[in-house]
Scaffold this motif. Structure first.
Motif, PDB file in Angstrom:
ATOM      1  N   ARG A  50       0.833  -1.205   0.000  1.00  8.23           N
ATOM      2  CA  ARG A  50       0.000   0.000   0.000  1.00  8.23           C
ATOM      3  C   ARG A  50       0.870   1.259   0.000  1.00  8.23           C
ATOM      4  O   ARG A  50       0.574   2.229  -0.703  1.00  8.23           O
ATOM      5  CB  ARG A  50      -0.946   0.009   1.204  1.00  8.23           C
ATOM      6  CG  ARG A  50      -1.860   1.197   1.248  1.00  8.23           C
ATOM      7  CD  ARG A  50      -2.800   1.205   0.057  1.00  8.23           C
ATOM      8  NE  ARG A  50      -3.691   2.342   0.136  1.00  8.23           N
ATOM      9  CZ  ARG A  50      -4.048   3.084  -0.898  1.00  8.23           C
ATOM     10  NH1 ARG A  50      -3.637   2.771  -2.123  1.00  8.23           N
ATOM     11  NH2 ARG A  50      -4.833   4.111  -0.747  1.00  8.23           N
ATOM     12  N   ALA A  51       1.945   1.243   0.743  1.00  2.07           N
ATOM     13  CA  ALA A  51       2.855   2.393   0.783  1.00  2.07           C
ATOM     14  C   ALA A  51       3.410   2.680  -0.609  1.00  2.07           C
ATOM     15  O   ALA A  51       3.511   3.842  -1.023  1.00  2.07           O
ATOM     16  CB  ALA A  51       3.996   2.135   1.765  1.00  2.07           C
ATOM     17  N   GLU A  52       3.750   1.632  -1.323  1.00  7.42           N
ATOM     18  CA  GLU A  52       4.273   1.812  -2.682  1.00  7.42           C
ATOM     19  C   GLU A  52       3.209   2.414  -3.594  1.00  7.42           C
ATOM     20  O   GLU A  52       3.503   3.300  -4.398  1.00  7.42           O
ATOM     21  CB  GLU A  52       4.762   0.463  -3.217  1.00  7.42           C
ATOM     22  CG  GLU A  52       5.554   0.578  -4.491  1.00  7.42           C
ATOM     23  CD  GLU A  52       6.858   1.347  -4.352  1.00  7.42           C
ATOM     24  OE1 GLU A  52       7.344   1.851  -5.390  1.00  7.42           O
ATOM     25  OE2 GLU A  52       7.401   1.468  -3.238  1.00  7.42           O
ATOM     26  N   GLN A  53       1.961   1.976  -3.458  1.00  8.23           N
ATOM     27  CA  GLN A  53       0.871   2.558  -4.249  1.00  8.23           C
ATOM     28  C   GLN A  53       0.698   4.043  -3.955  1.00  8.23           C
ATOM     29  O   GLN A  53       0.421   4.827  -4.862  1.00  8.23           O
ATOM     30  CB  GLN A  53      -0.454   1.841  -3.951  1.00  8.23           C
ATOM     31  CG  GLN A  53      -0.532   0.436  -4.475  1.00  8.23           C
ATOM     32  CD  GLN A  53      -1.782  -0.268  -3.971  1.00  8.23           C
ATOM     33  OE1 GLN A  53      -2.415   0.141  -2.996  1.00  8.23           O
ATOM     34  NE2 GLN A  53      -2.146  -1.349  -4.646  1.00  8.23           N
ATOM     35  N   LEU A  54       0.857   4.406  -2.693  1.00  8.16           N
ATOM     36  CA  LEU A  54       0.699   5.807  -2.284  1.00  8.16           C
ATOM     37  C   LEU A  54       1.970   6.625  -2.529  1.00  8.16           C
ATOM     38  O   LEU A  54       1.957   7.841  -2.365  1.00  8.16           O
ATOM     39  CB  LEU A  54       0.352   5.890  -0.792  1.00  8.16           C
ATOM     40  CG  LEU A  54      -1.017   5.400  -0.376  1.00  8.16           C
ATOM     41  CD1 LEU A  54      -1.126   5.347   1.148  1.00  8.16           C
ATOM     42  CD2 LEU A  54      -2.100   6.294  -0.963  1.00  8.16           C
ATOM     43  N   ASP A  55       3.067   5.953  -2.892  1.00  9.99           N
ATOM     44  CA  ASP A  55       4.381   6.590  -2.992  1.00  9.99           C
ATOM     45  C   ASP A  55       4.695   7.314  -1.682  1.00  9.99           C
ATOM     46  O   ASP A  55       5.079   8.473  -1.649  1.00  9.99           O
ATOM     47  CB  ASP A  55       4.453   7.554  -4.187  1.00  9.99           C
ATOM     48  CG  ASP A  55       5.867   8.029  -4.448  1.00  9.99           C
ATOM     49  OD1 ASP A  55       6.823   7.296  -4.121  1.00  9.99           O
ATOM     50  OD2 ASP A  55       6.022   9.164  -4.962  1.00  9.99           O
ATOM     51  N   HIS A  56       4.455   6.586  -0.599  1.00 11.97           N
ATOM     52  CA  HIS A  56       4.630   7.148   0.745  1.00 11.97           C
ATOM     53  C   HIS A  56       5.097   6.036   1.669  1.00 11.97           C
ATOM     54  O   HIS A  56       4.380   5.074   1.895  1.00 11.97           O
ATOM     55  CB  HIS A  56       3.317   7.742   1.236  1.00 11.97           C
ATOM     56  CG  HIS A  56       3.475   8.544   2.472  1.00 11.97           C
ATOM     57  ND1 HIS A  56       4.328   9.609   2.553  1.00 11.97           N
ATOM     58  CD2 HIS A  56       2.886   8.437   3.683  1.00 11.97           C
ATOM     59  CE1 HIS A  56       4.257  10.130   3.762  1.00 11.97           C
ATOM     60  NE2 HIS A  56       3.393   9.438   4.467  1.00 11.97           N
ATOM     61  N   HIS A  57       6.281   6.155   2.204  1.00 11.45           N
ATOM     62  CA  HIS A  57       6.898   5.037   2.892  1.00 11.45           C
ATOM     63  C   HIS A  57       7.116   5.330   4.372  1.00 11.45           C
ATOM     64  O   HIS A  57       7.601   6.402   4.726  1.00 11.45           O
ATOM     65  CB  HIS A  57       8.205   4.679   2.187  1.00 11.45           C
ATOM     66  CG  HIS A  57       7.954   4.410   0.730  1.00 11.45           C
ATOM     67  ND1 HIS A  57       8.069   5.391  -0.229  1.00 11.45           N
ATOM     68  CD2 HIS A  57       7.508   3.304   0.095  1.00 11.45           C
ATOM     69  CE1 HIS A  57       7.743   4.879  -1.408  1.00 11.45           C
ATOM     70  NE2 HIS A  57       7.397   3.617  -1.233  1.00 11.45           N
ATOM     71  N   PRO A  58       6.758   4.374   5.219  1.00  7.26           N
ATOM     72  CA  PRO A  58       6.850   4.582   6.667  1.00  7.26           C
ATOM     73  C   PRO A  58       8.272   4.460   7.186  1.00  7.26           C
ATOM     74  O   PRO A  58       9.123   3.835   6.561  1.00  7.26           O
ATOM     75  CB  PRO A  58       5.997   3.444   7.227  1.00  7.26           C
ATOM     76  CG  PRO A  58       6.134   2.361   6.222  1.00  7.26           C
ATOM     77  CD  PRO A  58       6.216   3.057   4.887  1.00  7.26           C
ATOM     78  N   GLU A  59       8.466   5.057   8.347  1.00 10.18           N
ATOM     79  CA  GLU A  59       9.651   4.773   9.150  1.00 10.18           C
ATOM     80  C   GLU A  59       9.164   3.709  10.119  1.00 10.18           C
ATOM     81  O   GLU A  59       8.194   3.922  10.846  1.00 10.18           O
ATOM     82  CB  GLU A  59      10.094   6.018   9.916  1.00 10.18           C
ATOM     83  CG  GLU A  59      10.529   7.154   9.014  1.00 10.18           C
ATOM     84  CD  GLU A  59      10.834   8.423   9.803  1.00 10.18           C
ATOM     85  OE1 GLU A  59      11.161   8.336  11.005  1.00 10.18           O
ATOM     86  OE2 GLU A  59      10.721   9.503   9.206  1.00 10.18           O
ATOM     87  N   TRP A  60       9.796   2.529  10.077  1.00  4.27           N
ATOM     88  CA  TRP A  60       9.313   1.473  10.956  1.00  4.27           C
ATOM     89  C   TRP A  60      10.421   0.545  11.388  1.00  4.27           C
ATOM     90  O   TRP A  60      11.509   0.516  10.811  1.00  4.27           O
ATOM     91  CB  TRP A  60       8.157   0.715  10.341  1.00  4.27           C
ATOM     92  CG  TRP A  60       8.382   0.078   8.979  1.00  4.27           C
ATOM     93  CD1 TRP A  60       9.543  -0.014   8.274  1.00  4.27           C
ATOM     94  CD2 TRP A  60       7.394  -0.541   8.183  1.00  4.27           C
ATOM     95  NE1 TRP A  60       9.312  -0.660   7.088  1.00  4.27           N
ATOM     96  CE2 TRP A  60       8.006  -1.000   6.997  1.00  4.27           C
ATOM     97  CE3 TRP A  60       6.032  -0.769   8.345  1.00  4.27           C
ATOM     98  CZ2 TRP A  60       7.321  -1.664   5.992  1.00  4.27           C
ATOM     99  CZ3 TRP A  60       5.350  -1.427   7.333  1.00  4.27           C
ATOM    100  CH2 TRP A  60       5.989  -1.860   6.184  1.00  4.27           C
ATOM    101  N   CYS A  61      10.103  -0.219  12.430  1.00  4.04           N
ATOM    102  CA  CYS A  61      11.063  -1.152  13.006  1.00  4.04           C
ATOM    103  C   CYS A  61      10.289  -2.384  13.453  1.00  4.04           C
ATOM    104  O   CYS A  61       9.219  -2.264  14.058  1.00  4.04           O
ATOM    105  CB  CYS A  61      11.752  -0.498  14.205  1.00  4.04           C
ATOM    106  SG  CYS A  61      12.844  -1.611  15.114  1.00  4.04           S
ATOM    107  N   ASN A  62      10.810  -3.549  13.157  1.00  5.16           N
ATOM    108  CA  ASN A  62      10.176  -4.806  13.545  1.00  5.16           C
ATOM    109  C   ASN A  62      11.112  -5.598  14.443  1.00  5.16           C
ATOM    110  O   ASN A  62      12.267  -5.813  14.106  1.00  5.16           O
ATOM    111  CB  ASN A  62       9.827  -5.624  12.297  1.00  5.16           C
ATOM    112  CG  ASN A  62       9.485  -7.061  12.605  1.00  5.16           C
ATOM    113  OD1 ASN A  62      10.159  -7.964  12.139  1.00  5.16           O
ATOM    114  ND2 ASN A  62       8.454  -7.288  13.375  1.00  5.16           N
ATOM    115  N   VAL A  63      10.594  -6.009  15.591  1.00  5.97           N
ATOM    116  CA  VAL A  63      11.295  -6.932  16.471  1.00  5.97           C
ATOM    117  C   VAL A  63      10.279  -7.998  16.870  1.00  5.97           C
ATOM    118  O   VAL A  63       9.273  -7.695  17.521  1.00  5.97           O
ATOM    119  CB  VAL A  63      11.856  -6.239  17.734  1.00  5.97           C
ATOM    120  CG1 VAL A  63      12.502  -7.260  18.664  1.00  5.97           C
ATOM    121  CG2 VAL A  63      12.841  -5.146  17.355  1.00  5.97           C
TER     122      VAL A  63
END
Length: 100
Positions: A50-63
């Protein structure tokens, strides 16, 4: 169409539509928790598409089973409608991934 940063009042008003989200360091912020790593990763995959469709990318972290997210529109110098669109999609995807 250029993106315009929202005022603080607009951001506070819209935050009421997104349970669990908060304003932290001038960014929309939220931590999602899932049953396990697979569910967290499924969530991130849906969000990435979805971010790619919106051309808008989150700052995120996964643990493991947690995903911390921060959203802001750097080009606009603040939070925009695009951030709220992605946050709303993340809300929906989190509900799906939690049941994975």
């Amino acid at each position: 169409m250029p993106l315009t940063a929202m005022t603080s009042a607009e951001v506070r008003e819209r935050l009421g539509e997104l349970p669990g989200w908060e304003l932290r360091a001038d960014k929309l912020a939220r931590e999602f928790r899932f049953p396990d790593f697979n569910a967290a990763f499924a969530f991130m995959t849906r969000c990435a598409l979805r971010a790619e469709q919106l051309d808008h990318h989150p700052e995120w972290c996964n643990v493991y089973n947690r995903v911390k997210v921060e959203l802001t529109t750097h080009d606009a110098g603040g939070i925009t409608d695009r951030d709220f669109m992605l946050a709303a999609a993340m809300q929906d995807y989190a509900a799906v991934s939690a049941g994975s």
